[in-house]
Design a protein around this motif. Structure first.
Motif, PDB file in Angstrom:
ATOM      1  N   UNK A  71       0.836  -1.199   0.000  1.00 10.18           N
ATOM      2  CA  UNK A  71       0.000   0.000   0.000  1.00 10.18           C
ATOM      3  C   UNK A  71       0.874   1.254   0.000  1.00 10.18           C
ATOM      4  N   UNK A  72       1.929   1.243   0.799  1.00 11.28           N
ATOM      5  CA  UNK A  72       2.827   2.403   0.850  1.00 11.28           C
ATOM      6  C   UNK A  72       3.482   2.636  -0.507  1.00 11.28           C
ATOM      7  N   UNK A  73       3.912   1.574  -1.167  1.00  8.43           N
ATOM      8  CA  UNK A  73       4.536   1.710  -2.480  1.00  8.43           C
ATOM      9  C   UNK A  73       3.547   2.303  -3.484  1.00  8.43           C
ATOM     10  N   UNK A  74       2.321   1.833  -3.458  1.00  5.46           N
ATOM     11  CA  UNK A  74       1.313   2.344  -4.380  1.00  5.46           C
ATOM     12  C   UNK A  74       1.013   3.819  -4.125  1.00  5.46           C
ATOM     13  N   UNK A  75       0.811   4.183  -2.869  1.00  4.14           N
ATOM     14  CA  UNK A  75       0.496   5.568  -2.542  1.00  4.14           C
ATOM     15  C   UNK A  75       1.657   6.521  -2.845  1.00  4.14           C
ATOM     16  N   UNK A  76       2.865   6.102  -2.540  1.00  2.00           N
ATOM     17  CA  UNK A  76       4.026   6.949  -2.818  1.00  2.00           C
ATOM     18  C   UNK A  76       4.231   7.082  -4.323  1.00  2.00           C
ATOM     19  N   UNK A  77       4.014   6.002  -5.064  1.00  2.00           N
ATOM     20  CA  UNK A  77       4.137   6.071  -6.517  1.00  2.00           C
ATOM     21  C   UNK A  77       3.137   7.072  -7.095  1.00  2.00           C
ATOM     22  N   UNK A  78       1.893   7.028  -6.632  1.00  2.00           N
ATOM     23  CA  UNK A  78       0.870   7.963  -7.106  1.00  2.00           C
ATOM     24  C   UNK A  78       1.275   9.394  -6.786  1.00  2.00           C
ATOM     25  N   UNK A  79       1.765   9.625  -5.582  1.00  2.00           N
ATOM     26  CA  UNK A  79       2.182  10.964  -5.173  1.00  2.00           C
ATOM     27  C   UNK A  79       3.339  11.475  -6.036  1.00  2.00           C
ATOM     28  N   UNK A  80       4.352  10.652  -6.227  1.00  2.00           N
ATOM     29  CA  UNK A  80       5.532  11.057  -7.001  1.00  2.00           C
ATOM     30  C   UNK A  80       5.156  11.291  -8.462  1.00  2.00           C
ATOM     31  N   UNK A  81       4.341  10.419  -9.027  1.00  2.00           N
ATOM     32  CA  UNK A  81       3.933  10.573 -10.423  1.00  2.00           C
ATOM     33  C   UNK A  81       3.124  11.851 -10.614  1.00  2.00           C
ATOM     34  N   UNK A  82       2.239  12.155  -9.675  1.00  2.00           N
ATOM     35  CA  UNK A  82       1.451  13.380  -9.770  1.00  2.00           C
ATOM     36  C   UNK A  82       2.338  14.619  -9.678  1.00  2.00           C
TER      37      UNK A  82
END
Length: 104
Positions: A71-82
């Protein structure tokens, strides 16, 4: 297989968004690469977080840490990509050319 379809669809949407404008498409790629080079630590930080949570999962015998890692990897990926796309849209779509950026 699914990833290939997602990448093809994303490429189609980007071509539709740029209306086949190669210069705009090149500016988008240029600013994505530039942002990624400037924020290497922000991009690699999720890997460290996932490693720590996975190690905690192994040592404590709690599988909840493993789920948290995903979950942390997914959320951080979304944040960084945005954050990257905000930067790209602010620079690539304002009409400023790559030449002005590379000269300064």
């Amino acid at each position: 297989m699914i990833l290939a379809f997602v990448m093809i669809e994303a490429n189609r949407k980007q071509n539709k968004k740029t209306n086949g404008n190669k210069k705009l498409n090149e500016r988008i790629i240029f600013y994505k690469n530039k942002w990624q080079k400037e924020h290497v630590s922000l991009i690699s930080a999720p890997i460290g977080i996932v490693i720590v949570l996975t190690a905690l999962s192994c040592f404590t015998k709690l599988s909840a840490f493993l789920y948290l890692a995903g979950v942390a990897l997914l959320l951080i990926y979304i944040y960084v990509y945005n954050k990257m796309m905000i930067y790209v849209e602010a620079n690539a779509f304002n009409g400023k050319g790559m030449e002005e950026e590379t000269e300064s």
